[in-house]
Design an enzyme around this catalytic site. Sequence first.
Site, PDB file in Angstrom:
ATOM      1  N   ASN A 202      38.809  26.240  41.809  1.00 51.15           N
ATOM      2  CA  ASN A 202      38.121  26.711  40.828  1.00 51.15           C
ATOM      3  C   ASN A 202      36.902  25.457  39.235  1.00 51.15           C
ATOM      4  O   ASN A 202      36.759  24.116  40.488  1.00 51.15           O
ATOM      5  CB  ASN A 202      38.759  27.270  39.470  1.00 51.15           C
ATOM      6  CG  ASN A 202      40.101  26.475  39.013  1.00 51.15           C
ATOM      7  OD1 ASN A 202      39.671  25.433  38.571  1.00 51.15           O
ATOM      8  ND2 ASN A 202      41.210  26.927  38.740  1.00 51.15           N
ATOM      9  N   GLU A 205      38.951  23.123  37.545  1.00 55.20           N
ATOM     10  CA  GLU A 205      39.706  22.109  38.696  1.00 55.20           C
ATOM     11  C   GLU A 205      38.601  20.915  39.255  1.00 55.20           C
ATOM     12  O   GLU A 205      38.940  19.952  39.656  1.00 55.20           O
ATOM     13  CB  GLU A 205      40.203  22.727  40.206  1.00 55.20           C
ATOM     14  CG  GLU A 205      41.382  22.486  39.652  1.00 55.20           C
ATOM     15  CD  GLU A 205      42.009  24.070  40.821  1.00 55.20           C
ATOM     16  OE1 GLU A 205      43.324  24.575  40.139  1.00 55.20           O
ATOM     17  OE2 GLU A 205      41.283  24.408  41.501  1.00 55.20           O
ATOM     18  N   ASP A 274      44.523  31.999  45.388  1.00 51.48           N
ATOM     19  CA  ASP A 274      45.278  32.087  46.507  1.00 51.48           C
ATOM     20  C   ASP A 274      44.831  32.959  47.693  1.00 51.48           C
ATOM     21  O   ASP A 274      45.130  32.789  48.780  1.00 51.48           O
ATOM     22  CB  ASP A 274      47.330  32.694  46.959  1.00 51.48           C
ATOM     23  CG  ASP A 274      47.628  31.865  45.812  1.00 51.48           C
ATOM     24  OD1 ASP A 274      47.295  30.453  45.653  1.00 51.48           O
ATOM     25  OD2 ASP A 274      48.273  31.701  45.024  1.00 51.48           O
TER      26      ASP A 274
END
Length: 332
Positions: A202, A205, A274
């Site tokens: 993201n 990150e 995920d």
Amino acid sequence: MSLLEKVLSLKNKSILVVGDTMVDRFIWGEVSRISPEAPVPVVEVKKETETLGGAGNVASNITSLGAKAYIITVVGDDLNGLNMKEMLENKKINTDYIVVDKQRPTTLKTRIIASNQQVVRVDKEIKGVFSGKTEENILANIEEVMKNIDGVIISDYAKGIVTDKVLEKIITLADKRKVPVTVDPKVENFKKYKHITCMTPNTKEAVEGMNAQHSGIKTDEDIAKLGKEILNLLQSESVLITRGEKGMTVIEKDKVTHIPTRAKEVYDVTGAGDTVIATMTLALAAKWNLVEAAEIANFAAGVVVGKVGTATVTIEEIIKAVREFKENALEA
């Protein structure tokens, strides 16, 4: 063939998920008084629930899409390890390659929720490098299962499974078999994932992984520049940066594609990453191009964030979302 017509091809693939799996336990209750022993609330327990976290939830997304999932993870020789294996099997995830380490407990994260607010989280885990024997077992299992799979997802939560040797083994074998390798990164290991097919950080990150400044990442051009830097550093084929309400950006060597969000309503973003990496990897395994894979993953994420709690998505839900989007686009 249209995106909608290709969706069913996701069902015919087998994906290996390698990474840190945990049991997420929730204790639900109410607070009506403060403890006389210390200035803390007394939670009266009403119910307890358990779900799969980390790599386990990624694998759950694979099987919910009708595909086959293998998982390589490490559990302790304890009750939580047995519970985790049972939960994985209930999700139709192959557990034959789980490694048991008697020196460490199964990772357990317990959240105490009172009146819909988290009071405290208690983690039971040991982080860091596994014993040499455990790593040898992980490597042997990767060697064995790679014969059966069409793609690999590395789901790294920095508990110790994704070592340099494990990464090297996966990338070498995947390259020989010409199957994609995707990574859901952990910031502290960010710069280790070289020569992969795609990383899916993201924005936060991506910024922290590159030691960049958050204040300097505001526009599409800023994201594209950051993605190019990641691409060059890792010498990977691509980077997909998820951007919340701004959708996602796909960075390849020769082009950058910005994809707006397909979410209609957002109730909970838990586990959306995920869903993105699971759906995208299945599409890459089915030989879709990267932008198409990102587009279908974007639709899948749009479905999941409309659900409360850690959730998964089905092929039928994706098909419905794509159809509704196309119908609305025609009406506009």
